[in-house]
Design a protein around this motif. Structure first.
Motif, short mmCIF file in Angstrom:
data_model
loop_
_atom_site.label_atom_id
_atom_site.label_comp_id
_atom_site.label_asym_id
_atom_site.label_seq_id
_atom_site.Cartn_x
_atom_site.Cartn_y
_atom_site.Cartn_z
N ALA A 1 0.81 -1.22 0.00
CA ALA A 1 0.00 0.00 0.00
C ALA A 1 0.84 1.26 0.00
O ALA A 1 0.31 2.36 -0.17
CB ALA A 1 -0.94 0.00 1.21
N ALA A 2 2.15 1.12 0.20
CA ALA A 2 3.01 2.30 0.32
C ALA A 2 4.07 2.36 -0.77
O ALA A 2 5.06 3.06 -0.63
CB ALA A 2 3.68 2.30 1.70
N VAL A 3 3.86 1.63 -1.90
CA VAL A 3 4.84 1.63 -2.97
C VAL A 3 5.02 3.02 -3.55
O VAL A 3 6.15 3.49 -3.80
CB VAL A 3 4.44 0.63 -4.07
CG1 VAL A 3 5.38 0.75 -5.27
CG2 VAL A 3 4.47 -0.79 -3.56
N THR A 4 3.91 3.73 -3.76
CA THR A 4 3.99 5.07 -4.33
C THR A 4 4.77 6.00 -3.41
O THR A 4 5.62 6.77 -3.86
CB THR A 4 2.58 5.64 -4.57
OG1 THR A 4 1.88 4.77 -5.48
CG2 THR A 4 2.65 7.03 -5.19
N ASP A 5 4.50 5.92 -2.11
CA ASP A 5 5.23 6.76 -1.14
C ASP A 5 6.71 6.39 -1.11
O ASP A 5 7.57 7.26 -0.99
CB ASP A 5 4.63 6.60 0.26
CG ASP A 5 3.22 7.18 0.35
OD1 ASP A 5 2.88 8.03 -0.50
OD2 ASP A 5 2.48 6.78 1.25
N PHE A 6 7.00 5.08 -1.22
CA PHE A 6 8.39 4.64 -1.22
C PHE A 6 9.12 5.21 -2.44
O PHE A 6 10.23 5.74 -2.32
CB PHE A 6 8.46 3.12 -1.23
CG PHE A 6 9.85 2.56 -1.11
CD1 PHE A 6 10.39 2.24 0.12
CD2 PHE A 6 10.64 2.36 -2.24
CE1 PHE A 6 11.68 1.73 0.24
CE2 PHE A 6 11.93 1.86 -2.14
CZ PHE A 6 12.44 1.55 -0.89
N LYS A 7 8.49 5.12 -3.60
CA LYS A 7 9.13 5.63 -4.81
C LYS A 7 9.29 7.15 -4.76
O LYS A 7 10.23 7.70 -5.35
CB LYS A 7 8.32 5.22 -6.04
CG LYS A 7 8.42 3.73 -6.37
CD LYS A 7 7.69 3.41 -7.67
CE LYS A 7 7.88 1.95 -8.05
NZ LYS A 7 7.20 1.63 -9.34
N ALA A 8 8.38 7.82 -4.05
CA ALA A 8 8.47 9.28 -3.95
C ALA A 8 9.73 9.72 -3.22
O ALA A 8 10.18 10.86 -3.37
CB ALA A 8 7.23 9.83 -3.25
N ARG A 9 10.31 8.83 -2.44
CA ARG A 9 11.56 9.16 -1.73
C ARG A 9 12.76 9.16 -2.68
O ARG A 9 13.84 9.59 -2.28
CB ARG A 9 11.77 8.17 -0.58
CG ARG A 9 10.61 8.14 0.40
CD ARG A 9 10.77 7.10 1.48
NE ARG A 9 11.73 7.50 2.49
CZ ARG A 9 11.94 6.84 3.63
NH1 ARG A 9 11.23 5.74 3.88
NH2 ARG A 9 12.84 7.25 4.49
N GLY A 10 12.56 8.69 -3.88
CA GLY A 10 13.59 8.77 -4.90
C GLY A 10 14.32 7.47 -5.14
O GLY A 10 14.45 6.63 -4.23
N LEU A 11 14.77 7.29 -6.37
CA LEU A 11 15.52 6.10 -6.73
C LEU A 11 16.83 6.02 -5.94
O LEU A 11 17.30 4.92 -5.61
CB LEU A 11 15.81 6.10 -8.23
CG LEU A 11 16.33 4.82 -8.86
CD1 LEU A 11 15.35 3.66 -8.67
CD2 LEU A 11 16.60 5.03 -10.35
N GLY A 12 17.39 7.18 -5.61
CA GLY A 12 18.63 7.20 -4.84
C GLY A 12 18.46 6.58 -3.47
O GLY A 12 19.37 5.89 -2.98
N PHE A 13 17.30 6.81 -2.84
CA PHE A 13 17.04 6.21 -1.53
C PHE A 13 16.99 4.69 -1.63
O PHE A 13 17.54 3.98 -0.79
CB PHE A 13 15.73 6.75 -0.96
CG PHE A 13 15.28 6.05 0.30
CD1 PHE A 13 15.87 6.34 1.52
CD2 PHE A 13 14.28 5.10 0.26
CE1 PHE A 13 15.46 5.69 2.68
CE2 PHE A 13 13.87 4.44 1.40
CZ PHE A 13 14.47 4.75 2.61
N PHE A 14 16.31 4.19 -2.67
CA PHE A 14 16.22 2.74 -2.91
C PHE A 14 17.61 2.14 -3.08
O PHE A 14 17.96 1.13 -2.45
CB PHE A 14 15.35 2.50 -4.15
CG PHE A 14 15.29 1.08 -4.61
CD1 PHE A 14 14.79 0.07 -3.79
CD2 PHE A 14 15.71 0.72 -5.89
CE1 PHE A 14 14.72 -1.25 -4.22
CE2 PHE A 14 15.64 -0.58 -6.33
CZ PHE A 14 15.14 -1.57 -5.49
#
Length: 424
Positions: A234-247
């Motif tokens: 349910a939080a994939v969009t929020d996770f991606k909003a943190r940026g690819l660099g965070f991932f």
């Protein structure tokens, strides 16, 4: 083949549907496989073919055609505590040869081969770009399907003695049959990326577990590595909003060897998302129809058996179909032999996957502590490792660990048979 004269219609050309169509056609059954997608699995995908799946591909004459560009043998899987020490190593070499390894496969290439073999069979027809619209029913039995092409074509009917729903967890065939099913969507899914393989990973897989965090790294063909990172669905969009660099930063913190490979990721379009769901259909067969694979019993990928179980369904149902063909009896009672044979293993694996989800995905200290103790206990106990491995490999129908085994794994009971490998 022409547009009629079929004995079996398979709705869905995925892992189970394509295998069913191929094995039936190899036996001379007139089969039509319909698939909504025009080019099935065109996007590159990677997944593990377990020993039971390898046995099926061997029986169909396909396994020996898979070369180094398509499959990567993997024998050892290491479970490691994130930020800590190794927990457990599982070696497929414990299993009887020649099925004593896993194959990490470029599954779209494997599937293309299966579909090509299916299309080449004289008694088979593969129709892509065709959508299932409904069922034909006469005298209390399913006798065919209504389909429509994706170019605005009018609906047409295709008739057969048996219709098989192999169209996934959201199966339209299951819904049209009115078969009740419980759908459970798991809290977590996985971000998936295919990266250049760092030299430190070589040909052994790693599975990092932490508090609410999992990273799987699996050697893939052509010097690649498949990474799966657990996130809340349910939080994939929020996770991606943190940026690819965070991932990329998070993955590198777990395994520093990923720093250079992750430089190849420049956009989120290179990262897929795998949601996880479980389906439990109350019945799998009715007069003239049956369900296989995720349409009947989708399961969490922790047990690495979703596609393998669909393939096994196909092979078992094919045997029952041959009996029905000989007797002319396509009733639910005749088809029930398939469901009766398959339910024990499926039920066991779904339960095992749920148990693993509870502990492997845990974020609280108590469950994480118990999980790590079980892993360490199994690392010291060859018998328990073997029993767990035979479940993942698809070679058993009973639960791998009893309650006594779990108490042994945690360290509460001794095991005088720890170094004995039990028979399958």
């Amino acid at each position: 083949m022409g547009s009629g004269g079929y004995e079996v219609i398979v709705v869905g050309a995925g892992g189970g549907g394509a295998i069913l169509g191929l094995t039936l056609a190899q036996r001379g059954v007139r089969v039509c496989v319909i698939e909504r997608e025009r080019t099935h699995l065109a996007r590159p995908r990677v997944e593990t073919i377990q020993p039971n799946g390898q046995q099926i591909l061997h029986r169909l004459g396909l396994l020996d055609t898979l070369g180094a560009k398509t499959v990567q043998p993997v024998q050892r899987f290491h479970f490691i505590r994130i930020g800590g020490r190794p927990l457990c190593s599982v070696d497929y070499g414990m299993l009887p040869p020649p099925w004593n390894r896993a194959l990490v496969a470029q599954s779209n290439k494997v599937h293309e081969l299966i579909l090509a073999r299916l299309s080449a069979q004289p008694t088979a027809e593969l129709r892509c770009g065709v959508e299932f619209q409904g069922l034909i029913q006469r005298n209390g039995s399913i006798t065919g399907v209504t389909v429509r092409g994706q170019d605005g074509e009018s609906c047409t009917q295709i008739e057969a003695q048996l219709v098989v729903g192999a169209d996934g967890a959201g199966s339209l065939v299951r819904q049209a049959l009115g078969l009740p099913a419980a759908l459970h969507r798991y809290r977590h899914g996985y971000l998936i990326a295919l990266l250049p393989r760092p030299s430190t990973i070589e040909e052994e897989a790693r599975y990092y577990v932490g508090r609410g965090e999992i990273l799987g790294l699996f050697p893939a063909p052509q010097q690649r590595v498949l990474s799966l990172y657990m996130v809340e669905a349910a939080a994939v969009t929020d996770f991606k909003a943190r940026g690819l660099g965070f991932f990329k930063q998070r993955l590198t913190a777990i395994d520093p060897a990923l720093r250079v490979p992750l430089e190849q990721l420049t956009t989120w379009e290179q990262v897929g998302f795998l949601p996880c769901a479980r389906v439990r259909a109350r019945r799998w067969v009715v007069n003239g129809a049956a369900l296989i694979g995720d349409a009947a019993h989708a399961m969490n990928p922790h047990v690495s058996q979703g596609r393998m179980q669909a393939m096994t369904d196909a092979m078992v149902l094919a045997e029952v179909i041959m009996q029905c063909r000989n007797t002319g009896n396509w009733s639910a009672q005749a088809l029930l032999e398939y469901e009766t044979a398959r339910r024990p293993q499926v039920t066991m694996l779904q339960g095992l996957a749920d148990e693993q989800t509870i502990f492997w995905n845990a974020s609280d200290p108590v469950r994480c502590y118990l999980r790590d103790r079980v892993f360490r206990g199994m690392d010291r106990n060859a018998r328990l490792r073997y029993q767990a491995l035979t479940a993942t490999a698809g070679l058993r129908t009973s639960p791998p660990l009893t309650w006594v085994d779990k108490l042994i794994a945690v360290g509460l009971l001794p095991d005088p048979h720890a170094n004995e490998i039990p028979p399958l």
